[in-house]
Every structure is written in C-alpha cells, then in structure tokens.
Design an enzyme around this catalytic site. Structure first.
Site, PDB file in Angstrom:
ATOM      1  N   ARG A  56       0.833  -1.200   0.000  1.00 33.02           N
ATOM      2  CA  ARG A  56       0.000   0.000   0.000  1.00 33.02           C
ATOM      3  C   ARG A  56       0.871   1.255   0.000  1.00 33.02           C
ATOM      4  O   ARG A  56       0.671   2.176  -0.798  1.00 33.02           O
ATOM      5  CB  ARG A  56      -0.936  -0.027   1.214  1.00 33.02           C
ATOM      6  CG  ARG A  56      -1.923  -1.183   1.190  1.00 33.02           C
ATOM      7  CD  ARG A  56      -2.724  -1.283   2.464  1.00 33.02           C
ATOM      8  NE  ARG A  56      -1.888  -1.463   3.644  1.00 33.02           N
ATOM      9  CZ  ARG A  56      -2.185  -2.262   4.669  1.00 33.02           C
ATOM     10  NH1 ARG A  56      -3.303  -2.961   4.656  1.00 33.02           N
ATOM     11  NH2 ARG A  56      -1.383  -2.360   5.713  1.00 33.02           N
ATOM     12  N   GLY A  85      -5.115  -3.379   0.291  1.00 34.10           N
ATOM     13  CA  GLY A  85      -4.314  -4.561   0.007  1.00 34.10           C
ATOM     14  C   GLY A  85      -5.152  -5.822  -0.029  1.00 34.10           C
ATOM     15  O   GLY A  85      -6.177  -5.938   0.643  1.00 34.10           O
ATOM     16  N   LYS A 165      -9.611   5.792   3.862  1.00 33.55           N
ATOM     17  CA  LYS A 165      -8.373   5.141   4.272  1.00 33.55           C
ATOM     18  C   LYS A 165      -8.032   5.649   5.657  1.00 33.55           C
ATOM     19  O   LYS A 165      -7.993   6.864   5.891  1.00 33.55           O
ATOM     20  CB  LYS A 165      -7.230   5.463   3.293  1.00 33.55           C
ATOM     21  CG  LYS A 165      -5.979   4.634   3.556  1.00 33.55           C
ATOM     22  CD  LYS A 165      -6.220   3.171   3.255  1.00 33.55           C
ATOM     23  CE  LYS A 165      -5.053   2.292   3.674  1.00 33.55           C
ATOM     24  NZ  LYS A 165      -5.273   0.892   3.334  1.00 33.55           N
ATOM     25  N   ARG A 196     -11.098   0.885  11.386  1.00 34.43           N
ATOM     26  CA  ARG A 196     -12.145   0.820  10.366  1.00 34.43           C
ATOM     27  C   ARG A 196     -13.515   1.085  10.985  1.00 34.43           C
ATOM     28  O   ARG A 196     -14.343   1.815  10.432  1.00 34.43           O
ATOM     29  CB  ARG A 196     -12.145  -0.556   9.688  1.00 34.43           C
ATOM     30  CG  ARG A 196     -10.960  -0.839   8.786  1.00 34.43           C
ATOM     31  CD  ARG A 196     -11.152  -2.116   7.978  1.00 34.43           C
ATOM     32  NE  ARG A 196     -11.257  -3.307   8.811  1.00 34.43           N
ATOM     33  CZ  ARG A 196     -10.282  -4.198   8.990  1.00 34.43           C
ATOM     34  NH1 ARG A 196      -9.106  -4.027   8.396  1.00 34.43           N
ATOM     35  NH2 ARG A 196     -10.464  -5.271   9.746  1.00 34.43           N
ATOM     36  N   SER A 234     -10.797   1.221   4.957  1.00 37.14           N
ATOM     37  CA  SER A 234      -9.640   0.349   4.810  1.00 37.14           C
ATOM     38  C   SER A 234      -8.499   0.924   5.637  1.00 37.14           C
ATOM     39  O   SER A 234      -8.188   2.113   5.528  1.00 37.14           O
ATOM     40  CB  SER A 234      -9.248   0.253   3.332  1.00 37.14           C
ATOM     41  OG  SER A 234      -8.081  -0.516   3.157  1.00 37.14           O
ATOM     42  N   ALA A 235      -7.880   0.107   6.476  1.00 40.05           N
ATOM     43  CA  ALA A 235      -6.813   0.578   7.362  1.00 40.05           C
ATOM     44  C   ALA A 235      -5.441   0.232   6.791  1.00 40.05           C
ATOM     45  O   ALA A 235      -5.270  -0.795   6.141  1.00 40.05           O
ATOM     46  CB  ALA A 235      -6.962  -0.025   8.756  1.00 40.05           C
ATOM     47  N   GLU A 304     -16.693  -9.370   4.679  1.00 42.27           N
ATOM     48  CA  GLU A 304     -16.195  -9.864   5.955  1.00 42.27           C
ATOM     49  C   GLU A 304     -16.751 -11.250   6.234  1.00 42.27           C
ATOM     50  O   GLU A 304     -17.779 -11.646   5.674  1.00 42.27           O
ATOM     51  CB  GLU A 304     -16.565  -8.924   7.104  1.00 42.27           C
ATOM     52  CG  GLU A 304     -18.031  -8.913   7.468  1.00 42.27           C
ATOM     53  CD  GLU A 304     -18.306  -8.200   8.782  1.00 42.27           C
ATOM     54  OE1 GLU A 304     -17.375  -7.665   9.374  1.00 42.27           O
ATOM     55  OE2 GLU A 304     -19.486  -8.189   9.208  1.00 42.27           O
ATOM     56  N   GLN A 356     -19.839  -1.669   9.107  1.00 48.38           N
ATOM     57  CA  GLN A 356     -20.101  -1.352   7.693  1.00 48.38           C
ATOM     58  C   GLN A 356     -21.070  -2.401   7.164  1.00 48.38           C
ATOM     59  O   GLN A 356     -20.667  -3.425   6.648  1.00 48.38           O
ATOM     60  CB  GLN A 356     -18.789  -1.351   6.903  1.00 48.38           C
ATOM     61  CG  GLN A 356     -17.786  -0.315   7.406  1.00 48.38           C
ATOM     62  CD  GLN A 356     -16.347  -0.684   7.095  1.00 48.38           C
ATOM     63  OE1 GLN A 356     -15.901  -0.530   5.967  1.00 48.38           O
ATOM     64  NE2 GLN A 356     -15.623  -1.187   8.087  1.00 48.38           N
ATOM     65  N   PRO A 358     -24.509  -5.053   7.875  1.00 47.63           N
ATOM     66  CA  PRO A 358     -24.791  -6.078   8.874  1.00 47.63           C
ATOM     67  C   PRO A 358     -23.693  -7.129   8.939  1.00 47.63           C
ATOM     68  O   PRO A 358     -22.866  -7.242   8.032  1.00 47.63           O
ATOM     69  CB  PRO A 358     -26.109  -6.684   8.374  1.00 47.63           C
ATOM     70  CG  PRO A 358     -26.064  -6.482   6.893  1.00 47.63           C
ATOM     71  CD  PRO A 358     -25.374  -5.163   6.690  1.00 47.63           C
ATOM     72  N   GLY A 361     -22.173  -9.140   5.963  1.00 43.14           N
ATOM     73  CA  GLY A 361     -22.501  -8.469   4.713  1.00 43.14           C
ATOM     74  C   GLY A 361     -21.708  -7.190   4.556  1.00 43.14           C
ATOM     75  O   GLY A 361     -20.661  -7.018   5.187  1.00 43.14           O
TER      76      GLY A 361
END
EC number: 3.5.2.15
Length: 371
Positions: A56, A85, A165, A196, A234-235, A304, A356, A358, A361
């Site tokens: 990244r 990434g 980010k 996040r 995104s971290a 996720e 982010q 449910p 999802g």
C-alpha cells in the site's frame, strides 16, 4: 442558457505491480487525464491486506513520484490515495482514478437527477491513543460534512458511498503513546478493525444513520448493531489520519456517470447488487453481457466473515484459520460471487466490514455510464 457545472470522470486501469503507474502515465501523456483535476486514486494491491502489507505504501509512493512531475507537494497531499491490500482469488490489481473537471452544460435537464459528484477531505493526523476511539469517529464525521459541502451535496440521502483510508497501530506507535494503558488495543491486527469501525461510525453519524447518544468508546468494535450502509473503510500503516472520498449524486454535476448503492445482507447476497444494475437498465438475470459490462466503471464493496461462523446456516472456517486472516478469505469469496455477476475481476473488494453493513454483509456501490 448555459450552466457552469462540474463533471466527474472515472478511469479503471490495470496494475502489473504496486509500483506500476504506467497506465496512468500513458493517459496523462495522451491528454486523457489532467493531473490538476485528480481528486482521488484508489488502488487494489496484491499484498496481504494486514498490518505488514507494505504494497500500500509502495503504491502511494509510486503515485506521488509520478505526480511530482506535474503537481506540487501540497496539491499531491490533497489527493485521497486509498490503497486496499489483498487480491485473493482472481481479484485483479488495479487503479481507480477520479477526476473533477469544470464543465459547461447547455441542457442540465438531460439527467434530471444530476450526476456523479465527488468530494474529498483529509483529516489531521491522529495521536496513537485516538485511533479506534471517539476522537476518530468525530473527526471523520466532520470530514464527511466537509467533503459533502465541497461536492455540493446538500442531502445526506444523496450520498451513496464514502471510501476512507484510515490508520492503524503498530508496536512503535503504541510505545510512543506510552504503552498499553494509553491505546485502544495492543493487538496491532485488531487495531485495524477498531480503526475501520471508528471511521465507519463517523460516516454513520454524519449521515444520520446513528445518533451521538448511541456512541461510546466501548461500543466501537463491539456493538455491531450500529453500522453505516454507505461506508467502506480500509486501514493501513502508511498514514496517521483519514483520507475521505465522498461519492454521491448532485444537480451541480453533469456528465454520463451515476452511482447507486445497496447493502449485501451476507456474502452470497447478490440480489441487492443486481437491483442497482437494474436501476441503470442492466436487467439481465445472469452475468452482464459485454455491452453491459463495459458500462460499469467501478464496483466497490465491503466483505467480511460473519461472526456467527455460518453463511445461510452452513458452517464456514474463515474465522478458524490461524494461517490466513479471515479478511483474506472474505475478499476472495465475495469477489467470486460478484465477479460472476459482473463478468470481470477488476473489483474493488475491501475486507473487514466492522460497523459497515450487517454482520457478514457489507455496502456495495456501482458507478455506471448511462450513455
């Protein structure tokens, strides 16, 4: 009567390696991209997407080196560079470059609902002890409002996606803060999820999806009933603040591009995504045909592994794999589901969907050319 407006342009370009900016350079050289109009660049790079994913930072450094031939340092700093990434499965590394152009439009009623609008904001850097806590939530909420104002988006319902980010904690940053008692966690991988999550709750707060009274440091990463339907966070180790890109619809913007969003209820829930496609007149029940596929400029989605350990009643092992992070499994799984729907593999699938959407999802956005 002509109306002075702005127009968003979006370019999805291949990347052969994290330092491969040649596709961008070629379009700059041909005049198809104006460096001065670039407001954001997203990148899917082929690292592991975890704490030690330096692809990244390598990608950001490569972009900055390219743009330094055209822009000064301050201007480059104001471009949101969101590197995500992890290209598990058949995900293809790629860039998504956003331009905001001045535009003259003789017939603003051509698309009465307006067009894709872009707004950006870069927060101040956080102290390590602020990462994953309310200070981060509040800073992101303020940044979302600032980006909305910049984009000319007055109504929160006209915001369709917020790409962020955000930073994470490293052992060195924890030490600099004064040790374990000062930071949200000493688990550097968990710090990615807390960051996040705090960023997503900031979006939810700004868009009125939750109230400030519902928030606390203890709720971050724990009360997953609190979430945003339009946040994608995104971290990474390559920054200490948050870079925020707002995507929505505004009558102050012209052009053929539009954006719509949906929320996947689980990793197999492609029907809401299909609904967005239908709203753009892409009503095929199966995979998009080549003509329809060509109209999709970008697809962005969160993925996720469900905390329950099941997907539609069937056990999954993503959370039990000690060798490979569950975020990597989830990216590959959702990419396969949506790649089969869209028909290509240049999808911006970001892992880790804390707050982010449910559990299991996540939000999804599609940018489409209406012509």
């Amino acid at each position: 009567m002509t109306v002075q407006m702005r127009e968003a342009r979006v370019h999805r370009l291949p990347m052969s390696a994290p330092n491969d900016t040649s596709a961008i350079a070629n379009l700059i050289a041909s005049g198809e991209i104006d460096p001065g109009s670039i407001v954001a660049i997203l990148g899917k790079s082929e690292g592991n997407g975890c704490v030690n994913d330096f692809t990244r930072g390598y990608a950001v450094q490569s972009l900055e080196l390219l743009l330094s031939s055209y822009l000064d340092t301050a201007r480059i700093h104001n471009i949101c560079m969101v590197m995500s990434g992890g290209t598990e499965g058949a995900l293809s590394p790629h860039w998504i470059l956003f331009e905001a152009m001045s535009a003259m439009k003789a017939n603003p009623a051509r698309f009465p609902e307006g067009a894709l609008a872009l707004g950006t904001h870069v927060t101040d850097d956080f102290a390590p002890e602020e990462i994953g806590r309310l200070a981060q939530v509040e800073a992101v909420a303020a940044g979302v409002h600032a980006a909305m104002a910049q984009a000319g988006i007055a109504r929160v319902e006209d915001v369709h996606f917020v790409q962020i980010k955000c930073p994470l904690l490293t052992a060195e940053r924890i030490r600099a803060a004064g040790g374990a008692s000062q930071v949200a966690t000493t688990d550097t991988l968990r710090s990615m999820g807390l960051s996040r999550g705090a960023s997503a709750l900031g979006v939810a707060l700004a868009l009125g999806e939750i109230s400030k009274a519902e928030l606390s440091n203890a709720a971050i990463g724990a009360d997953l009933s609190l979430f945003s339907t339009r946040a994608s966070c995104s971290a990474g180790v390559e920054l200490m603040g948050c870079e925020i890109l707002i995507m929505g619809m505004s009558s102050q913007w012209s052009g053929p591009l539009a954006i719509g969003h949906a929320v996947m209820g689980d990793a197999l829930d492609v029907d809401p995504v299909r609904g967005v496609l239908r709203s753009f007149g892409l009503g095929e029940n199966g995979q998009l045909d080549p003509a329809g596929r060509a109209r999709i400029t970008a697809l962005l989605v969160k993925a996720e592994a469900s905390k329950s350990g099941h997907v539609r009643g069937a056990r999954h092992t993503m959370l039990d794999d000690s060798d490979i992070s569950s975020t990597r499994h989830a990216r590959g799984f959702v990419a396969g589901a949506l790649g089969g729907l869209i028909g290509h593999s240049e999808l911006f699938v970001s892992g880790g969907a804390e707050h982010q959407g449910p559990d299991g999802g996540g939000p999804c956005a599609i940018i489409c050319d209406r012509t």
